[in-house]
Design a protein around this motif. Structure first.
Motif, PDB file in Angstrom:
ATOM      1  N   LYS A   1       0.853  -1.185   0.000  1.00  0.00           N
ATOM      2  CA  LYS A   1       0.000   0.000   0.000  1.00  0.00           C
ATOM      3  C   LYS A   1       0.895   1.243   0.000  1.00  0.00           C
ATOM      4  CE  LYS A   1      -3.913  -2.041   2.492  1.00  0.00           C
ATOM      5  NZ  LYS A   1      -4.764  -1.950   3.705  1.00  0.00           N
ATOM      6  N   PHE A   2       0.660   2.095  -0.948  1.00  0.00           N
ATOM      7  CA  PHE A   2       1.414   3.343  -1.102  1.00  0.00           C
ATOM      8  C   PHE A   2       0.424   4.474  -0.832  1.00  0.00           C
ATOM      9  CE2 PHE A   2       3.055   6.944  -3.411  1.00  0.00           C
ATOM     10  CZ  PHE A   2       4.440   6.824  -3.403  1.00  0.00           C
TER      11      PHE A   2
ATOM     12  N   TYR B   1      -2.895   3.865  -2.772  1.00  0.00           N
ATOM     13  CA  TYR B   1      -2.681   3.128  -4.018  1.00  0.00           C
ATOM     14  C   TYR B   1      -2.277   1.699  -3.653  1.00  0.00           C
ATOM     15  CZ  TYR B   1      -2.120   7.884  -5.928  1.00  0.00           C
ATOM     16  OH  TYR B   1      -2.288   9.203  -6.274  1.00  0.00           O
ATOM     17  N   ILE B   2      -2.828   0.729  -4.362  1.00  0.00           N
ATOM     18  CA  ILE B   2      -2.482  -0.669  -4.125  1.00  0.00           C
ATOM     19  C   ILE B   2      -1.481  -1.128  -5.186  1.00  0.00           C
ATOM     20  CG2 ILE B   2      -3.330  -3.037  -3.979  1.00  0.00           C
ATOM     21  CD1 ILE B   2      -4.217  -1.243  -1.671  1.00  0.00           C
TER      22      ILE B   2
ATOM     23  N   ALA C   1       6.182   2.232  -7.982  1.00  0.00           N
ATOM     24  CA  ALA C   1       5.512   3.274  -7.190  1.00  0.00           C
ATOM     25  C   ALA C   1       4.619   4.118  -8.097  1.00  0.00           C
ATOM     26  CB  ALA C   1       6.541   4.157  -6.505  1.00  0.00           C
ATOM     27  N   PRO C   2       3.394   4.383  -7.681  1.00  0.00           N
ATOM     28  CA  PRO C   2       2.477   5.159  -8.529  1.00  0.00           C
ATOM     29  C   PRO C   2       2.884   6.611  -8.705  1.00  0.00           C
ATOM     30  CG  PRO C   2       1.519   4.765  -6.374  1.00  0.00           C
ATOM     31  CD  PRO C   2       2.756   3.936  -6.435  1.00  0.00           C
ATOM     32  N   VAL C   3       3.678   7.134  -7.753  1.00  0.00           N
ATOM     33  CA  VAL C   3       4.139   8.523  -7.816  1.00  0.00           C
ATOM     34  C   VAL C   3       5.609   8.562  -7.407  1.00  0.00           C
ATOM     35  CG1 VAL C   3       3.841  10.880  -6.961  1.00  0.00           C
ATOM     36  CG2 VAL C   3       1.836   9.407  -7.231  1.00  0.00           C
ATOM     37  N   ASP C   4       6.409   9.289  -8.158  1.00  0.00           N
ATOM     38  CA  ASP C   4       7.812   9.498  -7.814  1.00  0.00           C
ATOM     39  C   ASP C   4       7.930  10.881  -7.186  1.00  0.00           C
ATOM     40  OD1 ASP C   4      10.514   9.843  -7.587  1.00  0.00           O
ATOM     41  OD2 ASP C   4      10.979   9.445  -9.684  1.00  0.00           O
ATOM     42  N   ILE C   5       8.060  10.925  -5.857  1.00  0.00           N
ATOM     43  CA  ILE C   5       8.052  12.228  -5.187  1.00  0.00           C
ATOM     44  C   ILE C   5       9.301  13.058  -5.481  1.00  0.00           C
ATOM     45  CG2 ILE C   5       6.537  11.398  -3.342  1.00  0.00           C
ATOM     46  CD1 ILE C   5       8.997  11.437  -1.486  1.00  0.00           C
TER      47      ILE C   5
ATOM     48  N   TYR D   1       5.636  10.094   1.813  1.00  0.00           N
ATOM     49  CA  TYR D   1       4.617   9.092   1.530  1.00  0.00           C
ATOM     50  C   TYR D   1       4.741   7.970   2.554  1.00  0.00           C
ATOM     51  CZ  TYR D   1       8.305   6.209  -0.604  1.00  0.00           C
ATOM     52  OH  TYR D   1       9.441   5.465  -0.816  1.00  0.00           O
ATOM     53  N   ILE D   2       3.702   7.163   2.672  1.00  0.00           N
ATOM     54  CA  ILE D   2       3.704   6.021   3.584  1.00  0.00           C
ATOM     55  C   ILE D   2       3.694   4.748   2.748  1.00  0.00           C
ATOM     56  CG2 ILE D   2       2.415   4.773   5.367  1.00  0.00           C
ATOM     57  CD1 ILE D   2       1.290   7.511   6.248  1.00  0.00           C
ATOM     58  N   LEU D   3       4.509   3.784   3.153  1.00  0.00           N
ATOM     59  CA  LEU D   3       4.546   2.492   2.478  1.00  0.00           C
ATOM     60  C   LEU D   3       4.206   1.401   3.484  1.00  0.00           C
ATOM     61  CD1 LEU D   3       5.184   0.954  -0.180  1.00  0.00           C
ATOM     62  CD2 LEU D   3       7.512   0.657   0.704  1.00  0.00           C
ATOM     63  N   GLU D   4       3.165   0.632   3.180  1.00  0.00           N
ATOM     64  CA  GLU D   4       2.789  -0.516   4.006  1.00  0.00           C
ATOM     65  C   GLU D   4       3.154  -1.792   3.254  1.00  0.00           C
ATOM     66  OE1 GLU D   4      -1.144  -0.518   5.622  1.00  0.00           O
ATOM     67  OE2 GLU D   4      -1.142   1.647   5.999  1.00  0.00           O
ATOM     68  N   ILE D   5       4.102  -2.532   3.795  1.00  0.00           N
ATOM     69  CA  ILE D   5       4.578  -3.763   3.164  1.00  0.00           C
ATOM     70  C   ILE D   5       3.762  -4.962   3.619  1.00  0.00           C
ATOM     71  CG2 ILE D   5       6.558  -5.330   2.980  1.00  0.00           C
ATOM     72  CD1 ILE D   5       8.361  -2.940   3.209  1.00  0.00           C
ATOM     73  N   GLY D   6       3.264  -4.904   4.847  1.00  0.00           N
ATOM     74  CA  GLY D   6       2.526  -6.038   5.396  1.00  0.00           C
ATOM     75  C   GLY D   6       3.465  -7.090   5.951  1.00  0.00           C
ATOM     76  N   GLU D   7       3.099  -8.355   5.800  1.00  0.00           N
ATOM     77  CA  GLU D   7       3.902  -9.445   6.348  1.00  0.00           C
ATOM     78  C   GLU D   7       4.926  -9.938   5.324  1.00  0.00           C
ATOM     79  OE1 GLU D   7       1.296 -11.817   9.560  1.00  0.00           O
ATOM     80  OE2 GLU D   7       0.562 -12.024   7.494  1.00  0.00           O
ATOM     81  N   ILE D   8       6.123 -10.215   5.817  1.00  0.00           N
ATOM     82  CA  ILE D   8       7.169 -10.772   4.962  1.00  0.00           C
ATOM     83  C   ILE D   8       7.888 -11.901   5.695  1.00  0.00           C
ATOM     84  CG2 ILE D   8       7.565  -8.573   3.769  1.00  0.00           C
ATOM     85  CD1 ILE D   8      10.203  -8.363   5.409  1.00  0.00           C
ATOM     86  N   GLU D   9       8.599 -12.694   4.922  1.00  0.00           N
ATOM     87  CA  GLU D   9       9.444 -13.746   5.458  1.00  0.00           C
ATOM     88  C   GLU D   9      10.752 -13.693   4.689  1.00  0.00           C
ATOM     89  OE1 GLU D   9       8.418 -18.264   6.876  1.00  0.00           O
ATOM     90  OE2 GLU D   9       7.941 -17.736   4.801  1.00  0.00           O
TER      91      GLU D   9
END
Length: 209
Positions: free
Chosen positions: A98-99, A106-107, A131-135, A143-151
Protein backbone atom coordinates in the motif's frame (compact mmCIF):
# COMPACT_ATOMS: atom_id res chain seq x y z
CA UNK A 1 65.15 13.74 -41.18
CA UNK A 2 62.84 11.08 -39.82
CA UNK A 3 63.86 11.98 -36.26
CA UNK A 4 63.13 15.67 -36.91
CA UNK A 5 59.65 14.79 -38.24
CA UNK A 6 59.04 12.55 -35.22
CA UNK A 7 60.04 15.28 -32.74
CA UNK A 8 57.99 17.86 -34.65
CA UNK A 9 54.93 15.60 -34.52
CA UNK A 10 55.48 15.02 -30.81
CA UNK A 11 55.79 18.78 -30.24
CA UNK A 12 52.52 19.41 -32.10
CA UNK A 13 50.71 16.74 -30.08
CA UNK A 14 52.00 18.18 -26.79
CA UNK A 15 51.01 21.68 -27.89
CA UNK A 16 47.49 20.60 -28.79
CA UNK A 17 47.12 18.68 -25.53
CA UNK A 18 48.27 21.68 -23.48
CA UNK A 19 45.93 24.00 -25.37
CA UNK A 20 42.98 21.65 -24.89
CA UNK A 21 43.76 21.24 -21.20
CA UNK A 22 43.54 24.98 -20.76
CA UNK A 23 40.47 25.27 -22.94
CA UNK A 24 38.54 22.55 -21.11
CA UNK A 25 39.73 23.33 -17.59
CA UNK A 26 37.35 21.88 -15.00
CA UNK A 27 35.15 24.42 -13.27
CA UNK A 28 33.67 23.49 -9.86
CA UNK A 29 29.89 23.45 -9.81
CA UNK A 30 27.03 22.85 -7.37
CA UNK A 31 24.56 20.03 -7.87
CA UNK A 32 21.70 18.72 -5.75
CA UNK A 33 20.67 15.07 -5.63
CA UNK A 34 17.12 14.15 -4.62
CA UNK A 35 16.29 10.90 -2.82
CA UNK A 36 13.01 9.25 -1.83
CA UNK A 37 14.13 6.18 0.14
CA UNK A 38 15.01 7.58 3.56
CA UNK A 39 12.70 6.52 6.35
CA UNK A 40 11.56 9.25 8.74
CA UNK A 41 9.73 6.99 11.17
CA UNK A 42 7.16 4.25 11.67
CA UNK A 43 3.44 4.84 12.07
CA UNK A 44 1.96 3.57 15.35
CA UNK A 45 -1.62 4.29 16.45
CA UNK A 46 -1.83 6.99 13.78
CA UNK A 47 1.25 8.79 15.09
CA UNK A 48 4.83 9.07 13.85
CA UNK A 49 7.38 7.28 16.01
CA UNK A 50 10.97 8.49 15.52
CA UNK A 51 12.23 6.19 18.31
CA UNK A 52 13.99 9.09 19.98
CA UNK A 53 16.23 9.82 17.00
CA UNK A 54 17.07 13.47 16.44
CA UNK A 55 15.71 15.03 13.26
CA UNK A 56 19.20 15.80 11.97
CA UNK A 57 20.08 12.12 11.61
CA UNK A 58 18.52 11.42 8.21
CA UNK A 59 20.02 7.94 7.76
CA UNK A 60 19.60 6.53 11.27
CA UNK A 61 16.05 5.22 10.89
CA UNK A 62 17.02 3.19 7.81
CA UNK A 63 19.70 1.47 9.91
CA UNK A 64 17.25 0.74 12.73
CA UNK A 65 14.69 -0.78 10.36
CA UNK A 66 17.44 -2.84 8.72
CA UNK A 67 18.66 -4.18 12.07
CA UNK A 68 15.16 -4.87 13.41
CA UNK A 69 13.46 -6.32 10.33
CA UNK A 70 16.36 -7.36 8.09
CA UNK A 71 15.39 -5.19 5.10
CA UNK A 72 17.05 -2.26 3.39
CA UNK A 73 15.69 0.35 1.01
CA UNK A 74 17.42 2.03 -1.90
CA UNK A 75 16.55 4.57 -4.56
CA UNK A 76 14.26 3.70 -7.47
CA UNK A 77 11.92 1.81 -5.10
CA UNK A 78 14.18 -1.12 -4.36
CA UNK A 79 14.16 -3.41 -1.32
CA UNK A 80 16.90 -5.78 -0.16
CA UNK A 81 17.00 -8.41 2.57
CA UNK A 82 20.25 -8.99 4.38
CA UNK A 83 21.35 -10.27 7.74
CA UNK A 84 25.01 -9.33 7.39
CA UNK A 85 27.15 -7.22 5.11
CA UNK A 86 27.84 -9.89 2.48
CA UNK A 87 24.85 -12.27 2.35
CA UNK A 88 21.68 -11.28 0.55
CA UNK A 89 18.49 -13.28 0.93
CA UNK A 90 15.09 -13.70 -0.65
CA UNK A 91 11.99 -11.91 0.58
CA UNK A 92 8.59 -13.57 0.47
CA UNK A 93 5.81 -11.00 0.34
CA UNK A 94 2.44 -12.11 1.71
CA UNK A 95 0.44 -8.96 0.99
CA UNK A 96 -0.06 -6.36 -1.68
CA UNK A 97 1.84 -3.17 -0.94
CA UNK A 98 0.00 0.00 0.00
CA UNK A 99 1.41 3.34 -1.10
CA UNK A 100 -0.26 6.30 0.61
CA UNK A 101 0.28 9.85 -0.62
CA UNK A 102 -1.63 12.88 0.66
CA UNK A 103 -4.22 10.59 2.19
CA UNK A 104 -4.84 8.73 -1.09
CA UNK A 105 -4.16 5.00 -1.05
CA UNK A 106 -2.68 3.13 -4.02
CA UNK A 107 -2.48 -0.67 -4.12
CA UNK A 108 0.61 -2.30 -5.63
CA UNK A 109 -0.15 -6.00 -6.25
CA UNK A 110 2.58 -8.23 -4.88
CA UNK A 111 2.69 -9.94 -8.29
CA UNK A 112 4.14 -6.72 -9.69
CA UNK A 113 7.12 -6.80 -7.34
CA UNK A 114 10.09 -7.72 -9.54
CA UNK A 115 12.91 -9.91 -8.24
CA UNK A 116 16.34 -9.42 -9.79
CA UNK A 117 19.80 -10.77 -9.03
CA UNK A 118 22.84 -8.54 -9.41
CA UNK A 119 26.32 -10.03 -9.45
CA UNK A 120 28.68 -7.54 -7.82
CA UNK A 121 31.21 -10.00 -6.49
CA UNK A 122 28.44 -11.23 -4.22
CA UNK A 123 24.92 -11.88 -5.50
CA UNK A 124 22.60 -9.05 -4.55
CA UNK A 125 18.91 -9.90 -4.68
CA UNK A 126 16.75 -6.84 -5.13
CA UNK A 127 13.02 -6.36 -5.26
CA UNK A 128 11.62 -3.36 -7.08
CA UNK A 129 8.04 -2.17 -7.03
CA UNK A 130 6.26 0.26 -9.38
CA UNK A 131 5.51 3.27 -7.19
CA UNK A 132 2.48 5.16 -8.53
CA UNK A 133 4.14 8.52 -7.82
CA UNK A 134 7.81 9.50 -7.81
CA UNK A 135 8.05 12.23 -5.19
CA UNK A 136 11.50 13.22 -6.42
CA UNK A 137 9.71 14.69 -9.43
CA UNK A 138 6.82 16.37 -7.59
CA UNK A 139 6.34 18.93 -4.83
CA UNK A 140 5.41 16.15 -2.41
CA UNK A 141 7.82 15.57 0.46
CA UNK A 142 6.59 12.30 1.96
CA UNK A 143 4.62 9.09 1.53
CA UNK A 144 3.70 6.02 3.58
CA UNK A 145 4.55 2.49 2.48
CA UNK A 146 2.79 -0.52 4.01
CA UNK A 147 4.58 -3.76 3.16
CA UNK A 148 2.53 -6.04 5.40
CA UNK A 149 3.90 -9.45 6.35
CA UNK A 150 7.17 -10.77 4.96
CA UNK A 151 9.44 -13.75 5.46
CA UNK A 152 13.17 -13.86 4.70
CA UNK A 153 14.65 -17.03 3.16
CA UNK A 154 18.03 -18.18 1.96
CA UNK A 155 18.63 -19.46 -1.59
CA UNK A 156 17.58 -22.98 -0.56
CA UNK A 157 14.30 -21.86 0.96
CA UNK A 158 15.45 -22.11 4.58
CA UNK A 159 13.76 -19.55 6.82
CA UNK A 160 16.28 -16.94 7.95
CA UNK A 161 13.78 -14.57 9.54
CA UNK A 162 10.30 -15.78 10.44
CA UNK A 163 7.12 -14.30 9.06
CA UNK A 164 6.63 -10.85 10.53
CA UNK A 165 4.49 -7.79 9.95
CA UNK A 166 6.41 -4.63 9.09
CA UNK A 167 4.83 -1.46 10.51
CA UNK A 168 3.80 1.29 8.07
CA UNK A 169 6.90 3.28 7.14
CA UNK A 170 6.94 7.03 6.59
CA UNK A 171 9.43 8.04 3.91
CA UNK A 172 10.49 11.64 3.40
CA UNK A 173 12.28 13.19 0.47
CA UNK A 174 15.83 14.38 1.12
CA UNK A 175 18.27 16.66 -0.67
CA UNK A 176 22.02 16.21 -0.96
CA UNK A 177 23.78 19.34 -2.22
CA UNK A 178 27.46 19.21 -3.07
CA UNK A 179 30.14 21.28 -4.74
CA UNK A 180 31.91 19.06 -7.28
CA UNK A 181 35.52 20.18 -7.26
CA UNK A 182 37.24 17.88 -9.73
CA UNK A 183 36.79 15.18 -12.35
CA UNK A 184 37.96 12.65 -9.80
CA UNK A 185 34.88 13.16 -7.65
CA UNK A 186 36.33 15.45 -4.99
CA UNK A 187 33.45 17.31 -3.38
CA UNK A 188 32.35 19.55 -0.52
CA UNK A 189 28.97 18.82 1.09
CA UNK A 190 26.66 21.76 1.74
CA UNK A 191 23.40 20.00 2.63
CA UNK A 192 22.28 16.49 3.52
CA UNK A 193 18.81 16.58 5.00
CA UNK A 194 15.04 16.65 4.63
CA UNK A 195 13.66 18.43 1.58
CA UNK A 196 11.13 20.33 3.70
CA UNK A 197 14.01 21.99 5.59
CA UNK A 198 15.93 22.97 2.48
CA UNK A 199 16.33 26.78 2.29
CA UNK A 200 14.66 28.72 -0.50
CA UNK A 201 18.01 30.36 -1.21
CA UNK A 202 20.69 27.62 -1.42
CA UNK A 203 23.42 30.28 -1.56
CA UNK A 204 22.96 30.73 2.20
CA UNK A 205 24.24 27.20 2.84
CA UNK A 206 27.70 26.70 4.32
CA UNK A 207 30.01 23.75 3.89
CA UNK A 208 29.27 20.92 6.31
CA UNK A 209 32.38 18.83 5.54
Amino acid sequence: MKNRIKYLALFIIMFIFSACSGLFKFKPYFTTFVYNHRIYGIIENGKINRMGISREKVNKMNHIISNKYGIKFSSKNRIYANEDSRTYYNIKFYNDLKFILNGKEYIIPKEKIVRKERDQGDIWIEYSYPAPVDITKTNDDSYILEIGEIEILDKNGKVIKAKEKIPPLLFKKTYYRVLIKSYGGSEDIYYDGWAEDYPKDPSTLKKIY
